[in-house]
Design an enzyme around this catalytic site. Structure first.
Site, mmCIF file in Angstrom:
data_model
loop_
_atom_site.group_PDB
_atom_site.id
_atom_site.type_symbol
_atom_site.label_atom_id
_atom_site.label_comp_id
_atom_site.label_asym_id
_atom_site.label_seq_id
_atom_site.Cartn_x
_atom_site.Cartn_y
_atom_site.Cartn_z
ATOM 1 N N LYS A 9 9.954 20.232 47.241
ATOM 2 C CA LYS A 9 8.809 19.700 47.946
ATOM 3 C C LYS A 9 7.689 20.190 47.100
ATOM 4 O O LYS A 9 7.642 21.119 46.649
ATOM 5 C CB LYS A 9 8.972 19.681 49.470
ATOM 6 C CG LYS A 9 10.299 19.052 49.952
ATOM 7 C CD LYS A 9 10.257 19.314 51.441
ATOM 8 C CE LYS A 9 11.513 18.667 52.320
ATOM 9 N NZ LYS A 9 11.592 18.906 53.544
ATOM 10 N N TYR A 49 12.845 8.632 53.549
ATOM 11 C CA TYR A 49 13.063 9.328 54.912
ATOM 12 C C TYR A 49 13.140 8.144 55.989
ATOM 13 O O TYR A 49 12.910 8.495 57.375
ATOM 14 C CB TYR A 49 11.892 10.197 55.230
ATOM 15 C CG TYR A 49 11.930 11.397 54.618
ATOM 16 C CD1 TYR A 49 13.065 12.337 55.032
ATOM 17 C CD2 TYR A 49 11.151 12.165 53.881
ATOM 18 C CE1 TYR A 49 13.270 13.714 54.405
ATOM 19 C CE2 TYR A 49 11.262 13.357 53.219
ATOM 20 C CZ TYR A 49 12.221 14.135 53.564
ATOM 21 O OH TYR A 49 12.318 15.519 53.179
ATOM 22 N N PHE A 57 7.350 13.263 64.067
ATOM 23 C CA PHE A 57 6.917 14.099 62.730
ATOM 24 C C PHE A 57 6.827 13.333 61.585
ATOM 25 O O PHE A 57 6.391 13.447 60.396
ATOM 26 C CB PHE A 57 7.568 15.365 62.654
ATOM 27 C CG PHE A 57 9.157 15.175 62.414
ATOM 28 C CD1 PHE A 57 9.821 14.859 61.334
ATOM 29 C CD2 PHE A 57 9.990 15.016 63.586
ATOM 30 C CE1 PHE A 57 10.893 14.656 60.913
ATOM 31 C CE2 PHE A 57 11.164 14.927 63.471
ATOM 32 C CZ PHE A 57 11.968 14.866 61.960
ATOM 33 N N ARG A 85 23.539 22.336 50.918
ATOM 34 C CA ARG A 85 22.891 22.813 52.332
ATOM 35 C C ARG A 85 22.941 24.139 52.798
ATOM 36 O O ARG A 85 21.886 24.776 53.474
ATOM 37 C CB ARG A 85 23.629 21.951 53.571
ATOM 38 C CG ARG A 85 23.227 20.471 53.119
ATOM 39 C CD ARG A 85 22.040 19.808 53.558
ATOM 40 N NE ARG A 85 21.837 19.795 55.008
ATOM 41 C CZ ARG A 85 20.785 19.229 55.625
ATOM 42 N NH1 ARG A 85 20.093 18.400 54.978
ATOM 43 N NH2 ARG A 85 20.783 19.261 56.922
ATOM 44 N N THR A 91 17.174 23.847 58.461
ATOM 45 C CA THR A 91 15.977 22.997 58.624
ATOM 46 C C THR A 91 14.671 23.785 59.041
ATOM 47 O O THR A 91 13.802 23.566 58.282
ATOM 48 C CB THR A 91 16.091 21.797 59.513
ATOM 49 O OG1 THR A 91 17.125 20.798 59.126
ATOM 50 C CG2 THR A 91 14.907 20.807 59.570
ATOM 51 N N ARG A 102 15.274 28.464 52.321
ATOM 52 C CA ARG A 102 14.421 28.399 53.338
ATOM 53 C C ARG A 102 14.113 29.661 53.950
ATOM 54 O O ARG A 102 12.950 30.043 54.539
ATOM 55 C CB ARG A 102 14.728 27.269 54.342
ATOM 56 C CG ARG A 102 14.438 25.706 53.783
ATOM 57 C CD ARG A 102 15.032 24.893 54.609
ATOM 58 N NE ARG A 102 14.824 23.506 54.069
ATOM 59 C CZ ARG A 102 15.590 22.474 54.592
ATOM 60 N NH1 ARG A 102 16.673 22.606 55.573
ATOM 61 N NH2 ARG A 102 14.862 21.380 54.276
ATOM 62 N N ASN A 112 9.034 23.412 54.534
ATOM 63 C CA ASN A 112 10.104 24.112 54.318
ATOM 64 C C ASN A 112 10.752 24.132 52.776
ATOM 65 O O ASN A 112 12.058 24.241 52.679
ATOM 66 C CB ASN A 112 11.303 23.748 55.353
ATOM 67 C CG ASN A 112 11.716 22.198 55.408
ATOM 68 O OD1 ASN A 112 11.130 21.506 54.465
ATOM 69 N ND2 ASN A 112 12.553 21.891 56.214
ATOM 70 N N HIS A 115 14.434 19.977 49.995
ATOM 71 C CA HIS A 115 15.257 18.826 50.502
ATOM 72 C C HIS A 115 16.701 18.727 49.978
ATOM 73 O O HIS A 115 16.818 19.083 48.569
ATOM 74 C CB HIS A 115 14.742 17.347 50.257
ATOM 75 C CG HIS A 115 15.785 16.389 50.851
ATOM 76 N ND1 HIS A 115 15.810 15.789 51.942
ATOM 77 C CD2 HIS A 115 16.385 15.559 49.896
ATOM 78 C CE1 HIS A 115 16.916 14.705 51.885
ATOM 79 N NE2 HIS A 115 17.446 14.706 50.609
ATOM 80 N N GLU A 126 20.508 8.535 47.924
ATOM 81 C CA GLU A 126 19.167 9.130 47.473
ATOM 82 C C GLU A 126 19.363 9.177 46.054
ATOM 83 O O GLU A 126 18.570 8.884 45.427
ATOM 84 C CB GLU A 126 19.256 10.721 48.179
ATOM 85 C CG GLU A 126 18.948 10.401 49.666
ATOM 86 C CD GLU A 126 19.340 11.787 50.540
ATOM 87 O OE1 GLU A 126 18.937 11.714 51.673
ATOM 88 O OE2 GLU A 126 19.292 12.820 49.856
HETATM 89 N N1 UDP Z 1 10.524 18.295 60.011
HETATM 90 C C1 UDP Z 1 9.313 18.447 60.577
HETATM 91 N N2 UDP Z 1 9.644 18.637 61.778
HETATM 92 C C2 UDP Z 1 10.934 18.520 62.635
HETATM 93 C C3 UDP Z 1 11.927 18.115 61.855
HETATM 94 C C4 UDP Z 1 11.819 17.986 60.677
HETATM 95 O O1 UDP Z 1 8.694 18.421 59.936
HETATM 96 O O2 UDP Z 1 10.725 18.719 63.931
HETATM 97 C C5 UDP Z 1 10.704 17.848 58.434
HETATM 98 C C6 UDP Z 1 11.279 18.810 57.670
HETATM 99 O O3 UDP Z 1 10.511 19.250 56.571
HETATM 100 C C7 UDP Z 1 12.457 18.365 57.237
HETATM 101 C C8 UDP Z 1 12.354 16.960 57.101
HETATM 102 O O4 UDP Z 1 11.663 16.732 58.225
HETATM 103 O O5 UDP Z 1 13.197 19.312 56.125
HETATM 104 C C9 UDP Z 1 13.848 16.055 57.226
HETATM 105 O O6 UDP Z 1 14.269 16.317 58.494
HETATM 106 P P1 UDP Z 1 15.794 16.587 58.675
HETATM 107 O O7 UDP Z 1 16.224 16.608 60.057
HETATM 108 O O8 UDP Z 1 16.428 15.290 57.793
HETATM 109 O O9 UDP Z 1 16.143 18.082 57.959
HETATM 110 P P2 UDP Z 1 16.748 18.497 56.515
HETATM 111 O O10 UDP Z 1 17.915 17.481 56.359
HETATM 112 O O11 UDP Z 1 15.563 18.470 55.590
HETATM 113 O O12 UDP Z 1 17.154 19.887 56.837
HETATM 114 MG MG MG Z 2 17.822 15.508 56.011
#
Ligand code: UDP
Ligand code: MG
Length: 148
Positions: A9, A49, A57, A85, A91, A102, A112, A115, A126
Site C-alpha cells: 500500500k 474493495y 471505513f 496471509r 488486519t 504488519r 497497515n 494487502h 484480484e
Molecule cells: N480497514 C480499516 N478499518 C477497519 C477494517 C479495515 O481501515 O476497521 C482497512 C485496512 O487497511 C484493511 C482493509 O481495510 O487492510 C481491508 O479490510 P479487510 O477486512 O479486507 O482486511 P485485510 O484483508 O486487509 O486484512
Molecule cells: Mg481483505
C-alpha cells in the site's frame, strides 16, 4: 500452482518497505510472477474493495489506497494464499504477531502497509483485475530445492 495477489500500500512504498516485503516472500520460497508500481484511480480502488463498500471505513480506505503509488504483485507457491496471509499478519496491527509484516512495521489499521488476497477465489478475481495483461510465465530453477 496456487497464486495470490499482494499489494504494498502507499504507506509501505513511502516508508521504503518494498525491498523488505519482497524479500520476505522470496526467502520463504515463493516465486514472483507479476510486479508493477502504479497509481490507481478512485474507481479502480472502489472496485478492488467492492466487498467492503458498505463499511464505515470504506471512503477512508479508498482515499488511503489512492494517496500514492502501490506495488502490485502476483506470488506463486503451494498454499501461497493462506501462508501469504500469515506472513502479512492480522488486519489490525495491534493484533498482528511480531515477525509478521504488519506486526513488525505497522501500528494503525488504516495504515497497515500491505494487502493479500483472503482466498483462492479472491486471488483469482484480484489477479484478473490488477493484471489484465498476460503475466510473464517462467519457472524457477530452484523448485526442486523448495518442493519435495
Ligand atoms: N480497514 C480499516 N478499518 C477497519 C477494517 C479495515 O481501515 O476497521 C482497512 C485496512 O487497511 C484493511 C482493509 O481495510 O487492510 C481491508 O479490510 P479487510 O477486512 O479486507 O482486511 P485485510 O484483508 O486487509 O486484512
Ligand atoms: Mg481483505
Amino acid at each position: 500452482m496456487e497464486q495470490t495477489f499482494i499489494m504494498i500500500k502507499p504507506d509501505g512504498v513511502q516508508r521504503g518497505l518494498v525491498g523488505e516485503i519482497i524479500s520476505r516472500f522470496e526467502k520463504k520460497g515463493f516465486h514472483l510472477k507479476g510486479l508493477k508500481l502504479i497509481n490507481v484511480e478512485r474507481s479502480f480502488a472502489e472496485k478492488h474493495y467492492a466487498d467492503l463498500s458498505a463499511k464505515p471505513f470504506f471512503n477512508g480506505l479508498v482515499e488511503y489506497i489512492i494517496s500514492g503509488p502501490v506495488v502490485a504483485m502476483i506470488w506463486e507457491g503451494k498454499n501461497v494464499v493462506t501462508t501469504g496471509r500469515k506472513i502479512i499478519g492480522a488486519t489490525n496491527p495491534a493484533d498482528s504477531a511480531p515477525g509478521t509484516i504488519r506486526g513488525d512495521f505497522a501500528i494503525d489499521i488504516g495504515r497497515n502497509v500491505i494487502h493479500g488476497s483472503d482466498s483462492v477465489e479472491s486471488a483469482r478475481k484480484e489477479i484478473a483485475l490488477w493484471f489484465p495483461e498476460c503475466p510473464v510465465n517462467w519457472l524457477s530453477s530452484l523448485r526442486p530445492w523448495i518442493y519435495e
